[in-house]
Design a protein around this motif. Structure first.
Motif, PDB file in Angstrom:
ATOM      1  N   PRO A 140       0.826  -1.213   0.000  1.00  0.00           N
ATOM      2  CA  PRO A 140       0.000   0.000   0.000  1.00  0.00           C
ATOM      3  C   PRO A 140       0.861   1.265   0.000  1.00  0.00           C
ATOM      4  O   PRO A 140       1.723   1.446   0.859  1.00  0.00           O
ATOM      5  CB  PRO A 140      -0.799  -0.123   1.310  1.00  0.00           C
ATOM      6  N   VAL A 141       0.644   2.104  -0.979  1.00  0.00           N
ATOM      7  CA  VAL A 141       1.344   3.388  -1.060  1.00  0.00           C
ATOM      8  C   VAL A 141       0.586   4.273  -2.041  1.00  0.00           C
ATOM      9  O   VAL A 141       0.079   3.810  -3.053  1.00  0.00           O
ATOM     10  CB  VAL A 141       2.814   3.209  -1.505  1.00  0.00           C
ATOM     11  N   ASP A 142       0.495   5.547  -1.705  1.00  0.00           N
ATOM     12  CA  ASP A 142      -0.152   6.514  -2.595  1.00  0.00           C
ATOM     13  C   ASP A 142       0.882   7.037  -3.581  1.00  0.00           C
ATOM     14  O   ASP A 142       1.714   7.878  -3.221  1.00  0.00           O
ATOM     15  CB  ASP A 142      -0.738   7.678  -1.781  1.00  0.00           C
ATOM     16  N   VAL A 143       0.834   6.546  -4.805  1.00  0.00           N
ATOM     17  CA  VAL A 143       1.787   7.008  -5.799  1.00  0.00           C
ATOM     18  C   VAL A 143       1.248   6.725  -7.198  1.00  0.00           C
ATOM     19  O   VAL A 143       0.560   5.734  -7.423  1.00  0.00           O
ATOM     20  CB  VAL A 143       3.169   6.330  -5.626  1.00  0.00           C
ATOM     21  N   VAL A 144       1.523   7.640  -8.117  1.00  0.00           N
ATOM     22  CA  VAL A 144       1.331   7.398  -9.547  1.00  0.00           C
ATOM     23  C   VAL A 144       2.711   7.495 -10.179  1.00  0.00           C
ATOM     24  O   VAL A 144       3.312   8.572 -10.198  1.00  0.00           O
ATOM     25  CB  VAL A 144       0.379   8.420 -10.188  1.00  0.00           C
ATOM     26  N   GLY A 177      -6.523  -4.766  -2.312  1.00  0.00           N
ATOM     27  CA  GLY A 177      -5.855  -3.483  -2.496  1.00  0.00           C
ATOM     28  C   GLY A 177      -4.889  -3.583  -3.664  1.00  0.00           C
ATOM     29  O   GLY A 177      -4.531  -4.672  -4.111  1.00  0.00           O
ATOM     30  N   GLN A 178      -4.472  -2.430  -4.199  1.00  0.00           N
ATOM     31  CA  GLN A 178      -3.508  -2.361  -5.303  1.00  0.00           C
ATOM     32  C   GLN A 178      -4.028  -3.124  -6.524  1.00  0.00           C
ATOM     33  O   GLN A 178      -3.300  -3.848  -7.199  1.00  0.00           O
ATOM     34  CB  GLN A 178      -2.135  -2.910  -4.891  1.00  0.00           C
ATOM     35  N   GLY A 179      -5.324  -3.011  -6.776  1.00  0.00           N
ATOM     36  CA  GLY A 179      -5.981  -3.858  -7.771  1.00  0.00           C
ATOM     37  C   GLY A 179      -5.784  -3.409  -9.203  1.00  0.00           C
ATOM     38  O   GLY A 179      -5.583  -2.229  -9.505  1.00  0.00           O
ATOM     39  N   THR A 260      -2.756   2.683  -3.826  1.00  0.00           N
ATOM     40  CA  THR A 260      -3.227   3.559  -2.761  1.00  0.00           C
ATOM     41  C   THR A 260      -2.687   3.043  -1.432  1.00  0.00           C
ATOM     42  O   THR A 260      -2.158   1.937  -1.340  1.00  0.00           O
ATOM     43  CB  THR A 260      -4.767   3.600  -2.686  1.00  0.00           C
ATOM     44  N   SER A 261      -2.857   3.848  -0.399  1.00  0.00           N
ATOM     45  CA  SER A 261      -2.420   3.430   0.933  1.00  0.00           C
ATOM     46  C   SER A 261      -3.455   2.545   1.615  1.00  0.00           C
ATOM     47  O   SER A 261      -3.212   2.045   2.715  1.00  0.00           O
ATOM     48  CB  SER A 261      -2.137   4.663   1.798  1.00  0.00           C
ATOM     49  N   ALA A 262      -4.600   2.352   0.962  1.00  0.00           N
ATOM     50  CA  ALA A 262      -5.657   1.513   1.545  1.00  0.00           C
ATOM     51  C   ALA A 262      -5.473   0.060   1.125  1.00  0.00           C
ATOM     52  O   ALA A 262      -4.834  -0.246   0.119  1.00  0.00           O
ATOM     53  CB  ALA A 262      -7.028   2.017   1.099  1.00  0.00           C
ATOM     54  N   GLY A 263      -6.068  -0.832   1.916  1.00  0.00           N
ATOM     55  CA  GLY A 263      -6.054  -2.235   1.556  1.00  0.00           C
ATOM     56  C   GLY A 263      -4.781  -2.942   1.974  1.00  0.00           C
ATOM     57  O   GLY A 263      -3.909  -2.390   2.646  1.00  0.00           O
ATOM     58  N   ALA A 264      -4.668  -4.195   1.535  1.00  0.00           N
ATOM     59  CA  ALA A 264      -3.559  -5.055   1.944  1.00  0.00           C
ATOM     60  C   ALA A 264      -2.531  -5.168   0.827  1.00  0.00           C
ATOM     61  O   ALA A 264      -2.816  -4.873  -0.332  1.00  0.00           O
ATOM     62  CB  ALA A 264      -4.106  -6.441   2.296  1.00  0.00           C
ATOM     63  N   PRO A 265      -1.313  -5.606   1.144  1.00  0.00           N
ATOM     64  CA  PRO A 265      -0.322  -5.873   0.100  1.00  0.00           C
ATOM     65  C   PRO A 265      -0.839  -6.917  -0.886  1.00  0.00           C
ATOM     66  O   PRO A 265      -1.591  -7.819  -0.509  1.00  0.00           O
ATOM     67  CB  PRO A 265       0.891  -6.396   0.878  1.00  0.00           C
ATOM     68  N   TYR A 348     -10.270   9.630 -10.256  1.00  0.00           N
ATOM     69  CA  TYR A 348     -10.116  10.604 -11.335  1.00  0.00           C
ATOM     70  C   TYR A 348      -9.145  11.716 -10.925  1.00  0.00           C
ATOM     71  O   TYR A 348      -8.245  12.096 -11.701  1.00  0.00           O
ATOM     72  CB  TYR A 348     -11.485  11.174 -11.693  1.00  0.00           C
ATOM     73  N   ALA A 349      -9.296  12.222  -9.720  1.00  0.00           N
ATOM     74  CA  ALA A 349      -8.415  13.294  -9.250  1.00  0.00           C
ATOM     75  C   ALA A 349      -6.968  12.807  -9.184  1.00  0.00           C
ATOM     76  O   ALA A 349      -6.043  13.543  -9.558  1.00  0.00           O
ATOM     77  CB  ALA A 349      -8.872  13.785  -7.876  1.00  0.00           C
ATOM     78  N   ARG A 350      -6.788  11.570  -8.732  1.00  0.00           N
ATOM     79  CA  ARG A 350      -5.439  11.016  -8.639  1.00  0.00           C
ATOM     80  C   ARG A 350      -4.792  10.915 -10.012  1.00  0.00           C
ATOM     81  O   ARG A 350      -3.636  11.284 -10.204  1.00  0.00           O
ATOM     82  CB  ARG A 350      -5.509   9.638  -7.979  1.00  0.00           C
TER      83      ARG A 350
END
Length: 549
Positions: A140-144, A177-179, A260-265, A348-350
Motif C-alpha cells: 500500500p502506497v499513494d503514488v502514480v 488493495g492495489q488492484g 493507494t495506501s488503503a487495503g492489503a499488500p 479521477y483526481a489522482r
C-alpha cells in the motif's frame, strides 16, 4: 524529432493500417478460429469469448482447486523472499530465473490454464506463446509512477494479451488493495502511429500513457462511443474472496495498477502472450512445463502442433467450463466492481494530478538521510527510484524494438544489491570515486548523447559479443546492445526542460554501460564511459536536489 501524444481512434482513421499486423491477415485468422471452435465447441466458451472481445477483459475466480493454489503460493512466497528485487515501488522476480516456481504445476495452472490459452489464441487468431513470466509484490502506497499510470502495453503494431493473477500477499484470499483497474471497451480502439515523409512508420512509449487531465479526459471521451450511459466505466478489481485470474488485451485495453495506501499488500503473477508469428521474443526457459501445451507455450511451433496440444487438454478445458457454468459467481461481474461516486472522484483526481513519484522519492530519501546511510547507499536508493521514471523509447512497425525489451526490464528491476555492486565497482575503478562531473558537462544532454554514441560504437566493434545459451539471463545480456541503440534515439529526443526524463535516461545509460562493460569485455574504454555516465548522473541529481532545497 518533435514528439506528440497520439489519440485512440477507430481502425478507419489509422494513418498506416497496413503496418498493424493484427489487421493484415483476416482470412487466416478466421480459418484458425474455425479450427479452434471445431475442436473446443463453438457454443461451449462463446460467452467468455464474446466478453473478452467486447469488454477487453474477463476475470475468473475459483479456477484452481484451493489446495493446488496454496501449494503454489507457498513456493511463490519463499522465492520472493529469497530472490525478489525489493525495489522502491515493488518487489519483482523473473519467474524463468526460479527453477522451483517454473517447475511448479500450480504456476502453469495459474497463469496458463488451457481454457485461458484457448480463449487468448481465439482472440489473437493464431497459435500463441508466452514471452514473459513475472512475479510482483506491491504494498500500500499513494503514488502514480510511470509503471502504474493509465497506459497500454507493448507495441501498437501487434496485439498482446496478458493473464494476471492477483491475491492478498501471504494468503489464499483474493486481492483487497492495489488492484488491476481498466476501462472496458477501450480495446476496440487503436493507437495512431506516426508516418515520416520518407514512409517510415513508428510510435513511442509516450503514446501509450495517459498521465494528465487532458489525456485522461481524452480516453474517457473515447470510451463513451461504446457506452449506453454518459457516465464513464472504470473497473477496479479488489475485495474478492478468492484469487482473481484476469485475461485482457494488454496492448489495447487502457489499464493500470491503482496504488493507494488503503487495503492489503498484493501478490501477482503475470504471463504475456503473443502470436507465434508476431515477434521473435522467447520466454528463455530451457524446460517450460510438462505437458505438450505448456512446452509449446515456452518454445512455439506450428499451427498443427498447437491444435494437437489443445486436443490433449480437452478434458481439463471441459471440466473448467462445467465448473464455471455450475457456479456463475466464479465469473467476476465487472459491473460489481465499478468505481462510482466518491471512489470514482478520488480515482479521477489522482490520475489527473499526474505522476507523483518525485514526491514519494523525496519523502523516502529524506528518511534515508535521517538514518545517516552512506553516500553509496543513498545513491543506490535514488537510482532505484529514477529507474521507474519517464523513459520514452521508440516502437517500430518492423518490431525491431523487441530485441531491447529484456535489457530494459532487467535494468529497471535491478535489486539494491545489484545496483550497489555497479556503483561500488565504478568507485573502485575511479581514482576519485563517483563524484561530481566537470562543470562543462554537468547535466548535459550533449554529454549523454556523446557517451551513448561511444558505447554503441564500442559494442559494434568486430569481435565484441558473447554466446547466448537461450536462458533468461543470456537473452537479457544479448539484448543490451539493442537497448543502447534505442536509448540513443531516446536521448536524441530529449530537451533541457525535461529534467526528469534526462535523469532517468542517464540512470539507465550508466547501469546499462556497466553491464555492457562486464559482459562484453569492453575493457578500460567501457569503464571510462560508465564512470563518466555515473558522474553525469550524480551531477544531475545534485542539481535537482539543490533546486528543490
Amino acid at each position: 524529432m518533435p514528439l506528440r501524444h497520439t489519440p485512440l481512434i477507430s481502425v478507419d482513421r489509422l494513418a498506416s493500417p497496413q503496418s498493424y499486423r493484427q489487421l493484415a491477415r483476416p482470412a487466416a485468422d478466421g480459418r484458425f478460429r474455425e479450427a479452434l471452435e471445431d475442436l473446443v465447441g463453438r457454443e461451449t466458451f462463446d460467452s467468455l469469448r464474446r466478453a473478452l472481445a467486447t469488454e477487453g477483459a474477463v476475470s475468473l475466480t475459483g479456477l484452481l482447486p484451493p489446495g493446488l493454489f496454496d501449494e503454489f503460493r507457498q513456493t511463490y512466497d519463499a522465492q520472493m523472499r529469497a530472490k525478489g528485487s525489493r525495489g522502491s515501488l515493488h518487489s519483482y522476480l523473473n519467474i524463468v530465473s526460479s527453477a522451483p516456481l517454473l517447475g511448479s504445476p500450480g504456476l502453469w495452472e495459474t497463469v496458463a490454464h488451457p481454457l485461458l490459452v484457448v480463449l487468448i489464441a481465439h482472440a489473437l487468431g493464431g497459435p500463441v506463446k508466452i514471452v514473459d513470466l513475472r512475479a510482483k509484490d506491491t504494498y500500500p502506497v499513494d503514488v502514480v509512477a510511470r509503471d502504474n499510470t493509465l497506459h497500454l502495453d507493448n507495441s501498437p503494431f501487434m496485439d498482446e494479451y496478458k493473464v494476471v493473477v492477483t491475491w492478498t500477499l501471504g494468503s489464499a484470499r483474493g486481492p483487497s488493495g492495489q488492484g488491476l483497474t481498466y476501462l472496458p471497451h477501450t480495446n476496440r480502439l487503436f493507437r495512431q502511429c506516426f508516418v515520416e515523409p520518407g514512409g517510415g512508420v513508428w510510435s513511442d512509449e509516450d503514446a501509450c500513457i495517459f498521465p494528465s487531465k487532458e489525456r485522461v479526459d481524452e480516453v474517457l471521451l473515447a470510451q463513451t462511443r461504446f457506452l449506453d450511459t454518459p457516465e464513464p466505466l472504470v473497473v477496479h478489481l479488489t475485495d474478492l474472496d478468492m484469487p482473481c485470474h484476469t485475461m485482457f488485451a494488454a496492448s489495447r485495453l487502457v489499464h493500470h495498477r491503482y496504488r493507494t495506501s488503503a487495503g492489503a499488500p498484493r501478490s501477482a503473477v503475470m504471463s504475456s502472450f503473443h502470436r507465434t508469428d508476431d515477434s521473435d521474443e522467447r520466454l528463455g526457459a530451457t524446460e517450460a512445463g510438462s505437458s505438450p501445451l505448456q512446452q509449446f507455450l515456452g518454445a512455439g511451433g506450428s499451427r498443427e502442433q498447437f491444435l494437437a496440444a489443445v486436443r490433449q487438454e480437452m478434458p481439463r478445458i471441459e471440466a473448467a467450463l462445467e465448473r464455471l457454468s455450475n457456479g456463475s459467481h466464479l465469473i467476476v461481474d465487472p459491473r460489481q466492481h465499478m468505481l462510482t461516486g466518491r471512489a470514482f472522484a478520488a480515482w479521477y483526481a489522482r490520475q489527473c494530478a499526474g505522476v507523483t513519484l518525485n514526491n514519494l522519492r523525496a519523502r523516502r530519501l529524506e528518511t534515508t538521510a535521517v538514518r545517516q546511510e552512506t553516500s553509496v547507499e543513498q545513491l543506490v536508493q535514488r537510482l532505484q527510484y529514477d529507474l521507474q521514471g519517464p523513459l520514452n523509447m521508440p516502437f517500430f512497425a518492423d518490431m525491431r524494438e523487441t530485441r531491447r525489451k529484456r535489457a530494459r526490464i532487467w535494468l529497471r528491476e535491478m535489486s539494491p544489491g545489484a545496483v550497489q555492486d555497479v556503483v561500488e565497482t565504478a568507485c573502485a575503478r575511479s581514482a576519485n570515486g563517483v563524484g561530481p562531473a566537470p562543470a562543462s558537462s554537468a547535466g548535459s544532454i550533449a554529454e549523454l548523447r556523446s557517451l551513448l554514441l561511444d558505447l554503441h560504437l564500442l559494442l559494434s566493434k568486430p569481435g565484441t559479443g558473447i554466446g547466448n545459451d537461450g536462458s533468461a539471463d543470456g537473452l537479457a545480456i544479448t539484448s543490451l546492445p539493442s537497448f543502447v541503440g534505442d536509448l540513443k534515439v531516446t536521448a536524441s529526443w530529449l530537451d533541457e526542460s525535461d529534467t526528469d526524463s534526462l535523469i532517468t535516461a542517464t540512470a539507465f545509460a550508466a547501469l546499462g554501460s556497466a553491464l555492457c562493460a562486464k559482459w562484453y569485455g569492453l575493457g578500460a574504454e567501457g569503464e571510462v564511459i560508465t564512470s563518466r555516465l555515473l558522474r553525469n548522473y550524480v551531477a544531475l541529481v545534485d542539481e535537482t536536489t539543490e533546486s528543490v532545497s
